[in-house]
Scaffold this motif. Structure first.
Motif, mmCIF file in Angstrom:
data_model
loop_
_atom_site.group_PDB
_atom_site.id
_atom_site.type_symbol
_atom_site.label_atom_id
_atom_site.label_comp_id
_atom_site.label_asym_id
_atom_site.label_seq_id
_atom_site.Cartn_x
_atom_site.Cartn_y
_atom_site.Cartn_z
ATOM 1 N N TRP A 115 0.699 -0.964 -0.042
ATOM 2 C CA TRP A 115 -0.064 0.337 -0.332
ATOM 3 C C TRP A 115 0.900 1.312 0.402
ATOM 4 O O TRP A 115 0.343 2.240 -0.824
ATOM 5 C CB TRP A 115 -1.239 -0.085 1.089
ATOM 6 C CG TRP A 115 -1.876 1.456 1.675
ATOM 7 C CD1 TRP A 115 -1.962 1.966 1.678
ATOM 8 C CD2 TRP A 115 -2.875 1.658 -0.038
ATOM 9 N NE1 TRP A 115 -2.927 3.108 1.592
ATOM 10 C CE2 TRP A 115 -3.895 2.302 0.616
ATOM 11 C CE3 TRP A 115 -3.235 0.983 -0.710
ATOM 12 C CZ2 TRP A 115 -4.909 3.170 0.135
ATOM 13 C CZ3 TRP A 115 -4.117 0.849 -1.545
ATOM 14 C CH2 TRP A 115 -5.489 2.537 -0.969
ATOM 15 N N SER A 116 1.514 1.356 0.476
ATOM 16 C CA SER A 116 3.108 2.478 0.397
ATOM 17 C C SER A 116 3.327 3.351 -1.291
ATOM 18 O O SER A 116 3.885 3.522 -0.752
ATOM 19 C CB SER A 116 4.023 2.249 2.103
ATOM 20 O OG SER A 116 5.224 1.222 1.053
ATOM 21 N N LEU A 117 3.716 2.019 -1.194
ATOM 22 C CA LEU A 117 4.371 2.154 -2.699
ATOM 23 C C LEU A 117 2.467 2.632 -3.990
ATOM 24 O O LEU A 117 3.383 3.120 -4.546
ATOM 25 C CB LEU A 117 4.739 0.842 -3.301
ATOM 26 C CG LEU A 117 5.639 -0.338 -3.107
ATOM 27 C CD1 LEU A 117 5.779 -1.777 -3.147
ATOM 28 C CD2 LEU A 117 7.660 0.516 -2.928
ATOM 29 N N LYS A 171 -6.753 -8.731 7.291
ATOM 30 C CA LYS A 171 -7.714 -6.929 7.020
ATOM 31 C C LYS A 171 -6.645 -6.180 6.887
ATOM 32 O O LYS A 171 -7.299 -5.089 5.243
ATOM 33 C CB LYS A 171 -8.391 -6.789 8.498
ATOM 34 C CG LYS A 171 -9.580 -5.616 8.141
ATOM 35 C CD LYS A 171 -9.909 -5.302 8.950
ATOM 36 C CE LYS A 171 -11.130 -4.738 8.823
ATOM 37 N NZ LYS A 171 -12.184 -5.182 8.040
ATOM 38 N N ALA A 172 -5.167 -5.684 6.504
ATOM 39 C CA ALA A 172 -4.672 -4.938 6.001
ATOM 40 C C ALA A 172 -4.254 -5.165 5.009
ATOM 41 O O ALA A 172 -4.434 -4.240 3.822
ATOM 42 C CB ALA A 172 -3.502 -5.358 6.990
ATOM 43 N N CYS A 173 -5.090 -6.136 4.569
ATOM 44 C CA CYS A 173 -4.995 -6.644 2.585
ATOM 45 C C CYS A 173 -6.259 -5.766 1.654
ATOM 46 O O CYS A 173 -6.018 -5.941 0.674
ATOM 47 C CB CYS A 173 -4.514 -7.788 2.241
ATOM 48 S SG CYS A 173 -3.042 -8.254 2.953
ATOM 49 N N ASP A 174 -6.820 -5.837 2.856
ATOM 50 C CA ASP A 174 -8.124 -5.917 2.142
ATOM 51 C C ASP A 174 -7.786 -4.714 1.434
ATOM 52 O O ASP A 174 -8.553 -4.753 -0.042
ATOM 53 C CB ASP A 174 -9.000 -5.239 2.937
ATOM 54 C CG ASP A 174 -10.215 -6.391 3.850
ATOM 55 O OD1 ASP A 174 -9.602 -7.561 3.204
ATOM 56 O OD2 ASP A 174 -10.783 -6.139 4.630
ATOM 57 N N PHE A 193 -6.022 -5.131 -2.427
ATOM 58 C CA PHE A 193 -6.632 -6.238 -3.392
ATOM 59 C C PHE A 193 -7.545 -5.600 -3.249
ATOM 60 O O PHE A 193 -7.650 -5.876 -4.784
ATOM 61 C CB PHE A 193 -7.052 -7.341 -2.649
ATOM 62 C CG PHE A 193 -5.649 -7.926 -1.626
ATOM 63 C CD1 PHE A 193 -5.292 -8.353 -2.417
ATOM 64 C CD2 PHE A 193 -6.053 -9.369 -0.429
ATOM 65 C CE1 PHE A 193 -4.109 -8.891 -1.845
ATOM 66 C CE2 PHE A 193 -5.061 -9.616 -0.114
ATOM 67 C CZ PHE A 193 -4.241 -9.916 -0.916
ATOM 68 N N ASN A 194 -8.746 -4.097 -3.118
ATOM 69 C CA ASN A 194 -9.348 -3.145 -3.869
ATOM 70 C C ASN A 194 -9.470 -2.981 -4.666
ATOM 71 O O ASN A 194 -9.557 -2.624 -6.124
ATOM 72 C CB ASN A 194 -10.113 -3.017 -2.642
ATOM 73 C CG ASN A 194 -11.086 -3.643 -1.597
ATOM 74 O OD1 ASN A 194 -11.430 -4.264 -2.445
ATOM 75 N ND2 ASN A 194 -11.439 -3.710 -0.632
ATOM 76 N N HIS A 195 -7.970 -1.841 -4.960
ATOM 77 C CA HIS A 195 -6.970 -1.723 -5.757
ATOM 78 C C HIS A 195 -7.018 -2.232 -7.072
ATOM 79 O O HIS A 195 -6.510 -1.898 -7.799
ATOM 80 C CB HIS A 195 -5.508 -1.307 -4.837
ATOM 81 C CG HIS A 195 -4.677 -0.255 -6.199
ATOM 82 N ND1 HIS A 195 -4.974 0.893 -5.976
ATOM 83 C CD2 HIS A 195 -4.073 -0.427 -7.283
ATOM 84 C CE1 HIS A 195 -4.041 1.729 -7.290
ATOM 85 N NE2 HIS A 195 -3.893 0.322 -7.464
ATOM 86 N N TYR A 197 -8.502 -4.488 -7.787
ATOM 87 C CA TYR A 197 -9.911 -5.021 -8.952
ATOM 88 C C TYR A 197 -9.868 -3.757 -9.105
ATOM 89 O O TYR A 197 -10.756 -4.101 -10.203
ATOM 90 C CB TYR A 197 -10.879 -5.769 -7.561
ATOM 91 C CG TYR A 197 -10.934 -7.026 -6.949
ATOM 92 C CD1 TYR A 197 -10.648 -8.001 -7.478
ATOM 93 C CD2 TYR A 197 -10.928 -7.146 -5.578
ATOM 94 C CE1 TYR A 197 -10.613 -9.604 -7.194
ATOM 95 C CE2 TYR A 197 -10.279 -8.740 -5.108
ATOM 96 C CZ TYR A 197 -10.684 -9.798 -5.549
ATOM 97 O OH TYR A 197 -10.172 -10.598 -4.989
ATOM 98 N N SER A 198 -9.910 -2.644 -8.709
ATOM 99 C CA SER A 198 -10.733 -1.948 -8.898
ATOM 100 C C SER A 198 -9.684 -1.372 -10.612
ATOM 101 O O SER A 198 -10.357 -0.946 -11.499
ATOM 102 C CB SER A 198 -10.881 -0.235 -8.507
ATOM 103 O OG SER A 198 -11.216 -0.137 -7.288
ATOM 104 N N ALA A 199 -8.535 -1.667 -10.513
ATOM 105 C CA ALA A 199 -7.635 -1.399 -11.470
ATOM 106 C C ALA A 199 -7.881 -2.450 -12.925
ATOM 107 O O ALA A 199 -6.920 -2.005 -13.399
ATOM 108 C CB ALA A 199 -6.091 -1.666 -11.522
ATOM 109 N N ARG A 200 -7.981 -3.375 -12.646
ATOM 110 C CA ARG A 200 -9.261 -4.829 -13.770
ATOM 111 C C ARG A 200 -7.928 -5.403 -13.784
ATOM 112 O O ARG A 200 -7.381 -6.304 -14.674
ATOM 113 C CB ARG A 200 -9.462 -4.230 -14.440
ATOM 114 C CG ARG A 200 -10.954 -3.557 -14.863
ATOM 115 C CD ARG A 200 -11.729 -2.988 -15.577
ATOM 116 N NE ARG A 200 -12.637 -2.258 -15.378
ATOM 117 C CZ ARG A 200 -14.153 -3.230 -15.654
ATOM 118 N NH1 ARG A 200 -13.934 -4.047 -15.306
ATOM 119 N NH2 ARG A 200 -14.625 -2.509 -15.460
ATOM 120 N N LEU A 201 -6.945 -5.551 -12.664
ATOM 121 C CA LEU A 201 -5.287 -6.211 -12.589
ATOM 122 C C LEU A 201 -5.887 -8.044 -12.125
ATOM 123 O O LEU A 201 -4.416 -8.792 -12.424
ATOM 124 C CB LEU A 201 -3.856 -5.436 -11.348
ATOM 125 C CG LEU A 201 -4.331 -4.470 -12.233
ATOM 126 C CD1 LEU A 201 -3.087 -3.574 -11.360
ATOM 127 C CD2 LEU A 201 -3.306 -4.461 -13.333
#
Length: 297
Positions: free
Chosen positions: A46-48, A73-76, A79-81, A83-87
């Protein structure tokens, strides 16, 4: 008492968690080290993203996502990023579902399958999960189904799953279904080896016979070890000696296998050779050392 290094590491981890909570991502990156701690690893990914290093962040995030278990939970948000970026593609979803089912993480596999958009993928998952949960029933049904790449995959999954439950029935299904689905040599051997290993783990009377049918080049360290155990139970001393000579040197030098090597040689009437083995461990203050000393007395 704890060593200074241990205390320093605990302090560093606590400090990293504090920095992540505050969103001080550059400080976090400066003190972050690669770790098996998924929470910290997800904070790092997430920091990246938050510091403009999206490509590197995506790479780290995908590694964390592509596992067979749920992540913290810290990964949610990471991972949502994705999904949103369609990766996350359908190929990614299938690969992770496969990893999840290998660990019997059915809930995770169902959660992932909800992201399928095509009805074909949804129906395929339904067939796969039915096989996973009731392999014996489903394998019988697949005996008359059309041979397709997908059906072969489902059948292979079912056979591997059923091998851990009832090895003899799984073996029957393997040989019955092979002509219809024409499994690759690699897939066939992998399933056959798994059946043999699980038979040995369950002390099945035919385990040794099935293992002896496996070509030498297909044998693994674990298979050899359990083949030796199966031979010991049947007191087939010649097989025990042959298998122990083929297991890796590091395992062969273990006190347990030195003792049983001696016992097998003794069973073959090779008393001097047996004593040579036992003498290696007879002075050891452990279970097999005591057995060896007793055998020499």
């Amino acid at each position: 008492t704890y060593s200074d290094d241990y205390l320093k590491e605990r302090l560093r981890i606590s400090w990293l968690k504090y920095k992540a909570k505050r969103g001080h991502w550059l400080d976090f990156q400066a003190f972050y080290k690669p770790t098996s701690n998924a929470t910290l690893a997800c904070h790092y990914a997430w920091s990246l993203f938050k510091t403009g290093k999206s490509k590197q962040g995506q790479k780290e995030a995908l590694k964390l996502w592509m596992v067979g278990q749920s992540q913290p939970k810290a990964c949610d948000k990471v991972f949502n990023h994705l999904y949103s970026a369609r990766l996350i593609t359908r190929e990614h979803l299938w690969k992770r579902i496969d990893l999840a089912l290998e660990r019997n993480e059915v809930t995770l596999s169902r959660y992932l399958a909800k992201r399928f958009t095509k009805s074909k993928d949804k129906s395929r998952f339904k067939a796969l999960i039915a096989m996973h949960q009731s392999p014996q029933k489903q394998l019988s049904k697949y005996a008359t189904k059309k041979r397709t790449v997908w059906n072969r995959y489902v059948v292979e999954h079912g056979l591997k799953r059923f091998a851990g439950w009832e090895p003899e029935k799984a073996r029957h299904h393997l040989y019955r279904l092979n002509p219809r689905y024409n499994f690759s040599h690699q897939a066939f051997m992998k399933i056959r080896n798994k059946i043999a290993l699980n038979a040995a783990l369950q002390y099945h009377p035919k385990a040794l016979d099935w293992m002896q049918a496996i070509p030498d080049k297909e044998m693994t360290k674990v298979l050899r070890e359990w083949m030796a155990r199966a031979a010991l139970r049947r007191q087939q001393w010649d097989v025990v000696v042959d298998v122990i000579r083929k297991i890796p040197p590091s395992l062969r030098q273990d006190s347990e296998w030195i003792y049983w090597h001696g016992r097998a040689l003794d069973g073959l009437g090779l008393y001097q050779a047996a004593q040579t083995q036992w003498q290696k461990i007879a002075t050891g203050r452990h279970y097999y050392g005591f057995l060896a000393a007793d055998a020499l007395s």
